[in-house]
Design a protein around this motif. Structure first.
Motif, PDB file in Angstrom:
ATOM      1  N   ASP A 286       0.846  -1.195   0.000  1.00 53.21           N
ATOM      2  CA  ASP A 286       0.000   0.000   0.000  1.00 53.21           C
ATOM      3  C   ASP A 286       0.881   1.244   0.000  1.00 53.21           C
ATOM      4  OD1 ASP A 286      -1.728   2.056   0.461  1.00 53.21           O
ATOM      5  OD2 ASP A 286      -2.477   1.316   2.388  1.00 53.21           O
ATOM      6  N   PRO A 287       0.920   1.988  -1.115  1.00 56.70           N
ATOM      7  CA  PRO A 287       1.804   3.159  -1.181  1.00 56.70           C
ATOM      8  C   PRO A 287       1.495   4.190  -0.098  1.00 56.70           C
ATOM      9  CG  PRO A 287       0.814   2.708  -3.333  1.00 56.70           C
ATOM     10  CD  PRO A 287       0.146   1.798  -2.344  1.00 56.70           C
ATOM     11  N   SER A 288       0.253   4.227   0.374  1.00 56.23           N
ATOM     12  CA  SER A 288      -0.082   5.242   1.379  1.00 56.23           C
ATOM     13  C   SER A 288       0.484   4.894   2.755  1.00 56.23           C
ATOM     14  CB  SER A 288      -1.599   5.445   1.462  1.00 56.23           C
ATOM     15  OG  SER A 288      -2.215   4.393   2.148  1.00 56.23           O
ATOM     16  N   SER A 289       1.009   3.680   2.909  1.00 58.29           N
ATOM     17  CA  SER A 289       1.661   3.345   4.186  1.00 58.29           C
ATOM     18  C   SER A 289       3.075   3.881   4.256  1.00 58.29           C
ATOM     19  CB  SER A 289       1.715   1.818   4.374  1.00 58.29           C
ATOM     20  OG  SER A 289       0.446   1.336   4.696  1.00 58.29           O
ATOM     21  N   ILE A 290       3.642   4.179   3.090  1.00 54.50           N
ATOM     22  CA  ILE A 290       5.035   4.649   3.033  1.00 54.50           C
ATOM     23  C   ILE A 290       5.119   6.082   3.550  1.00 54.50           C
ATOM     24  CG2 ILE A 290       7.002   5.092   1.493  1.00 54.50           C
ATOM     25  CD1 ILE A 290       6.300   2.157   1.344  1.00 54.50           C
ATOM     26  N   ASN A 291       6.054   6.306   4.458  1.00 51.49           N
ATOM     27  CA  ASN A 291       6.288   7.649   5.021  1.00 51.49           C
ATOM     28  C   ASN A 291       5.066   8.244   5.711  1.00 51.49           C
ATOM     29  OD1 ASN A 291       8.941   7.725   4.244  1.00 51.49           O
ATOM     30  ND2 ASN A 291       8.544   8.790   2.317  1.00 51.49           N
ATOM     31  N   LYS A 292       4.123   7.399   6.122  1.00 54.88           N
ATOM     32  CA  LYS A 292       2.936   7.936   6.791  1.00 54.88           C
ATOM     33  C   LYS A 292       3.278   8.355   8.220  1.00 54.88           C
ATOM     34  CE  LYS A 292      -0.402   5.147   7.910  1.00 54.88           C
ATOM     35  NZ  LYS A 292      -1.501   4.178   7.674  1.00 54.88           N
ATOM     36  N   ASN A 293       3.941   7.451   8.954  1.00 56.04           N
ATOM     37  CA  ASN A 293       4.294   7.763  10.347  1.00 56.04           C
ATOM     38  C   ASN A 293       5.791   7.963  10.528  1.00 56.04           C
ATOM     39  OD1 ASN A 293       1.590   7.314  10.958  1.00 56.04           O
ATOM     40  ND2 ASN A 293       1.950   5.142  11.339  1.00 56.04           N
ATOM     41  N   ILE A 294       6.561   7.166   9.792  1.00 51.04           N
ATOM     42  CA  ILE A 294       8.010   7.180   9.948  1.00 51.04           C
ATOM     43  C   ILE A 294       8.625   7.339   8.569  1.00 51.04           C
ATOM     44  CG2 ILE A 294      10.022   5.747  10.567  1.00 51.04           C
ATOM     45  CD1 ILE A 294       8.472   6.648  13.030  1.00 51.04           C
ATOM     46  N   ARG A 295       9.601   8.228   8.493  1.00 53.84           N
ATOM     47  CA  ARG A 295      10.277   8.429   7.217  1.00 53.84           C
ATOM     48  C   ARG A 295      11.256   7.285   6.979  1.00 53.84           C
ATOM     49  NH1 ARG A 295      14.230  13.407   5.719  1.00 53.84           N
ATOM     50  NH2 ARG A 295      14.732  12.654   3.634  1.00 53.84           N
TER      51      ARG A 295
ATOM     52  N   PHE B 265      10.083  15.861   4.654  1.00 54.16           N
ATOM     53  CA  PHE B 265       9.518  16.012   5.995  1.00 54.16           C
ATOM     54  C   PHE B 265       9.631  17.433   6.519  1.00 54.16           C
ATOM     55  CE2 PHE B 265       8.436  11.816   5.891  1.00 54.16           C
ATOM     56  CZ  PHE B 265       7.911  11.355   7.088  1.00 54.16           C
TER      57      PHE B 265
ATOM     58  N   GLN C 298       4.849  16.010   3.416  1.00 52.31           N
ATOM     59  CA  GLN C 298       4.499  14.649   3.807  1.00 52.31           C
ATOM     60  C   GLN C 298       2.982  14.445   3.722  1.00 52.31           C
ATOM     61  OE1 GLN C 298       3.497  13.939   7.496  1.00 52.31           O
ATOM     62  NE2 GLN C 298       3.521  11.725   7.313  1.00 52.31           N
TER      63      GLN C 298
ATOM     64  N   ASN D  27       1.937  14.202   0.078  1.00 48.13           N
ATOM     65  CA  ASN D  27       2.232  12.872  -0.467  1.00 48.13           C
ATOM     66  C   ASN D  27       1.220  11.844   0.020  1.00 48.13           C
ATOM     67  OD1 ASN D  27       4.400  13.439  -2.128  1.00 48.13           O
ATOM     68  ND2 ASN D  27       5.862  13.347  -0.428  1.00 48.13           N
ATOM     69  N   GLN D  28       0.825  11.969   1.287  1.00 48.72           N
ATOM     70  CA  GLN D  28      -0.212  11.080   1.820  1.00 48.72           C
ATOM     71  C   GLN D  28      -1.521  11.258   1.053  1.00 48.72           C
ATOM     72  OE1 GLN D  28      -1.235   8.787   4.475  1.00 48.72           O
ATOM     73  NE2 GLN D  28       0.817   8.233   3.862  1.00 48.72           N
TER      74      GLN D  28
ATOM     75  N   ALA E  41      -1.284   9.565  -2.269  1.00 47.60           N
ATOM     76  CA  ALA E  41      -1.287   8.100  -2.156  1.00 47.60           C
ATOM     77  C   ALA E  41      -2.662   7.587  -1.759  1.00 47.60           C
ATOM     78  CB  ALA E  41      -0.225   7.654  -1.142  1.00 47.60           C
ATOM     79  N   GLN E  42      -3.303   8.302  -0.845  1.00 42.76           N
ATOM     80  CA  GLN E  42      -4.632   7.878  -0.398  1.00 42.76           C
ATOM     81  C   GLN E  42      -5.641   7.981  -1.542  1.00 42.76           C
ATOM     82  OE1 GLN E  42      -5.471   6.511   2.403  1.00 42.76           O
ATOM     83  NE2 GLN E  42      -3.837   7.009   3.844  1.00 42.76           N
TER      84      GLN E  42
ATOM     85  N   ARG F 275      -5.076   5.160  -4.267  1.00 41.23           N
ATOM     86  CA  ARG F 275      -5.434   3.769  -3.993  1.00 41.23           C
ATOM     87  C   ARG F 275      -6.944   3.545  -4.002  1.00 41.23           C
ATOM     88  NH1 ARG F 275      -4.892   1.896   2.244  1.00 41.23           N
ATOM     89  NH2 ARG F 275      -6.107   3.532   3.186  1.00 41.23           N
TER      90      ARG F 275
END
Lengths: 584, 187
Positions: free
Chosen positions: A306-315, B22, B82, B85-86, B89-90, B93
């Motif tokens: 899932d691309p939206s999991s990338i860099n969501k919380n942690i870089r 970031f 950031q 980008n989210q 991506a959201q 998908r």
């Protein structure tokens, strides 16, 4: 093309999709479909006692088989009761296909009896949903629904079918003809990134593999490849709650679970590592603790579909989008083809450090006196069921964390728990779903008394279908995890966190015609567990345990991995500060 | 920060790489999202933004391909790199979404908005309103002896400026379409 009624199309589509079991509850708006189910023998319908339980049972079925779980419920309350299970499945990436009845199309929007805006309500808690207004579109939509639920990051989908669409005639379309081209998530990883990861793996001095539920969702091949990767590199491996079983608990590289109630060695290794290989996990807040202090010195790789999991919380430094199985295959092939070696001396030194952390023995506890410690109960359960064809489900709370800590999982798909949403009431119906899928296996729901009561009506389902599910209740007469947080955070003011007016669980079991066992003494425990295992039928095991036991180790909220609280001697007085107090 | 001068002349790749992923600085981005024009598609997109706490500064949507039933949603949003980008991506998908383009980073683009502006006044104020409208190349769509409805097309900044000038001249009402945007060049 064959013409048939919408209800016939629904059942034929399910059969053609290879569905053998549907969990559901009838009602006015799905009667035509229930009529078609009555007329056939390919699909078994399991009548649950509440629609929420249908969704959890389907989740249990899906998690233990790798196949999508199918649910059939009516409009209005049937659909709204399914919402918790849909959200649970979305958070934990479980493929579900949920069919809901709807009032006839010409009554939609009129506040008709048992009408609810089901697609509106479930839009944020499904991967995708559809309202089918034409019978001709029904078959294709159903096939697309299965495609969407099971491809990419799996998740729940919902199809809302008005009653007139079920009665009307339309043409059937087989699965192969349904258009699915539009939803084709990327499965192959970027080879340049994989090459960079191979390079980083060879250089790593303090590596760790952080695996998650994505490995299990990717299938048994991915699990196999992960185990190959561990043995090819000798890297230590930890896992999230969702990933337990993707690497065997008996494996020598296993550090135990990580995160808020993970082991000391796993969390310290995450904090101090210089190379982190995250495979099919999503840097959830239960895992990371304080994000700005999360593993500060490491190069991070993140493999996720899932691309939206990338860099969501942690870089992360090396994101690789794709299926775990495909990527691990490429990674291993490249590792071997290039004749790569790990930095053996450094990794050996790293293992030395890990062994020092392991020596702390963070899960140790003392069973003294005549009150059963919950950890002891699980340790005995583990000892007495080890090597059996065993599936474990849990409810949510302290018992869930203890189960994750004290039970060992050798294979994937053997551990069913509500991770992301944390749904109390999940475990019992999930155990029903697992037992349906694996009639001969031993299925145990490790529960707390409070969680268990949330879906206790499923005793009826277990009895009706003769499902020998074992309900292993660690009864501390408290909402244990809530009580623990109140102790740490709210000056031991235990606001509404004890279970009053509890039923007599033995009598409750007997009222349903099941077997009840009460155990309140450590000396009787082994015999009582053996009695539970020997009984061929549902058992309600009421294990009275220490009421004020806390679940340790623990990363207090707002703290980093290297600031864990260890065991009963921990200084809990000021463990959580103002910044952490707002976190859940 | 105007999205138009931000990346002018930069290549696609380098424009993307220049960004600090970031950084804490909020940026304004214009996204073009091609979706299936099916029931609830707009609710899905809006629900994503509200459910995850993203901003919508402007939103326009209309079917742009009547045979293929595709709609184009242009959304202007603000967030840290950031978050942006989210959001992409959201969106990407979602099952109904075919393409997501970040016009702010993919090269130079044009942004236009249409506004209808009603102004009430007599005497010098009315004359001044008319004169200002000419400067802004606004067209008079409706008039009475004491009012105008102007139609104005342009970048959002231009419309903001015009509306501001109309306030002391008797501004009554503003209707704006929100931003429609497109990449420059032949592709």
């Amino acid at each position: 093309m064959t013409r048939m009624s919408g209800a016939e199309i629904v059942v034929k589509s399910l059969i053609d999709q290879g569905v053998d079991t549907v969990f559901g509850y009838p009602g006015g708006a799905v009667l035509p479909i229930y009529d078609e189910i009555f007329k056939q023998n390919s699909i078994k319908h399991i009548l649950v006692r509440h629609e929420q339980a249908a969704t959890h049972a389907a989740e249990g079925y899906a998690r233990s088989t790798g196949k999508p779980g199918v649910v059939l419920v009516t409009s209005g309350p049937g659909a709204t009761n399914a919402v918790t299970g849909l959200t649970d499945a979305l958070m934990d990436s479980i493929p579900l296909v949920v069919l809901t009845g709807q009032v006839p199309t010409f009554m939609i929007g009129n506040d008709a009896f048992q009408e609810a805006d089901t697609v509106g309500i479930t839009r944020p808690c499904t991967k995708h949903n559809w309202l089918v207004k034409e019978t001709d579109a029904l078959a294709e939509t159903l096939h697309q629904a299965f495609h969407v639920a099971t491809n990419g990051r799996p998740g729940p989908v919902l199809i809302d079918i008005p009653k007139d669409v079920q009665f009307a005639e339309g043409s059937y379309m087989p699965p192969k003809k349904a258009k699915t081209s539009h939803y084709q998530p990327q499965v192959k990883g970027d080879m340049q990134e994989i090459a960079a990861v191979v390079e980083a793996m060879a250089k790593a001095k303090r590596p760790i593999i952080y695996s998650g539920g994505g490995v299990i969702n990717s299938g048994s091949g991915a699990t196999q490849l992960l185990r190959e990767l561990v043995s090819a590199t000798g890297f230590p491996i930890t896992s999230t709650l969702m990933g337990l079983g993707c690497y065997p608990a008996s494996g020598k590289n296993w550090l135990g679970m990580l995160g808020m109630h993970g082991t000391y060695e796993a969390n310290m290794a995450m904090h101090d590592c210089d190379f982190m290989l995250c495979i099919g996990a999503r840097f959830d807040d239960r895992i990371t603790g304080r994000t700005d202090a999360f593993s500060p010195k490491s190069v991070k790789v993140h493999i996720d579909i899932d691309p939206s999991s990338i860099n969501k919380n942690i870089r992360v430094d090396h994101p690789i989008v794709g299926d775990v199985g495909h990527i691990l295959e490429d990674l291993l092939r490249m590792w071997k083809a290039d004749g790569r070696r790990t930095n053996a001396d450094a990794v050996k030194k790293w293992w030395g450090k890990i062994d020092d952390w392991r020596a702390i023995d963070c899960l140790k506890f003392k069973q003294e006196g005549n009150i059963i410690k919950p950890q002891y109960a699980l340790e005995r359960l583990e000892a007495l069921t080890k090597g059996m064809d065993r599936y474990i489900t849990t409810e949510v709370g302290q018992h869930q964390m203890w189960a994750a800590q004290y039970l060992g999982f050798e294979e994937p798909n053997r551990w069913m728990t509500s991770g992301g949403l944390g749904t109390m009431g999940y475990g019992f119906p999930a155990s029903v779903g697992v037992q349906i899928a694996h009639p001969e296996a031993l299925v145990i729901n490790v529960a707390g008394e409070a969680s268990w009561l949330m879906n206790m009506q499923e005793m009826g389902t277990a009895m009706q279908y003769g499902l020998p599910v074992k309900q292993f209740i660690l009864n501390n007469e408290r909402l244990g995890m809530v009580r623990q947080w109140q102790e740490l955070l709210h000056g031991e003011r235990y606001s509404s966190s004890w279970s009053e007016s509890l039923p007599d669980f033995v009598k409750l079991a007997e009222a349903f015609g099941a077997k009840g066992i009460l155990c309140d003494n450590p000396e009787d425990l082994d015999e009582a567990i053996k009695e539970m295992l020997a009984h061929d039928g549902p058992v309600l095991f009421d294990c009275l345990v220490e009421k004020h036991e806390n679940c340790f180790p623990m990363i207090p909220s707002g703290k980093a991995h290297n600031e864990m609280l260890l065991g009963e001697n921990a200084d809990t007085a000021n463990a959580i500060q103002a910044g952490g107090a707002v976190l859940v | 920060m105007s999205p138009l001068d931000l990346k002018k002349g930069a290549s696609r790749k380098s424009a993307y790489d220049l960004k600090t992923p970031f950084s804490d600085v909020n940026e304004r981005h214009t996204l073009a999202v091609l979706v299936d024009n099916v029931d609830g598609v707009l609710a899905r997109v809006i629900g994503l933004f509200s459910g995850r706490g993203y901003n919508i500064d402007s939103l326009t949507v209309a079917e742009v391909d009547h045979t293929g039933h595709r709609s184009r949603i242009t959304v202007v949003t603000t967030g840290t790199p950031q978050v942006i980008n989210q959001i992409k991506a959201q969106l990407d998908r979602m099952v109904v979404v075919h393409e997501v383009h970040d016009l702010t980073v993919e090269g130079p683009s044009v942004e236009r908005e249409l506004a209808l502006v009603k102004v009430r006044g007599t005497g010098t104020e009315r004359v001044e309103a008319m004169r200002t409208a000419e400067i802004f190349r606004a067209r008079v769509m409706d008039t009475t002896t004491e009012s105008f409805v102007f139609e104005l097309t342009g970048a959002p900044d231009k419309i903001d400026a015009f509306v501001e000038l109309m306030v002391p001249l008797g501004l009554v009402e503003v209707a704006r379409t929100g931003v429609a945007a497109m990449a420059r060049g032949s592709h």
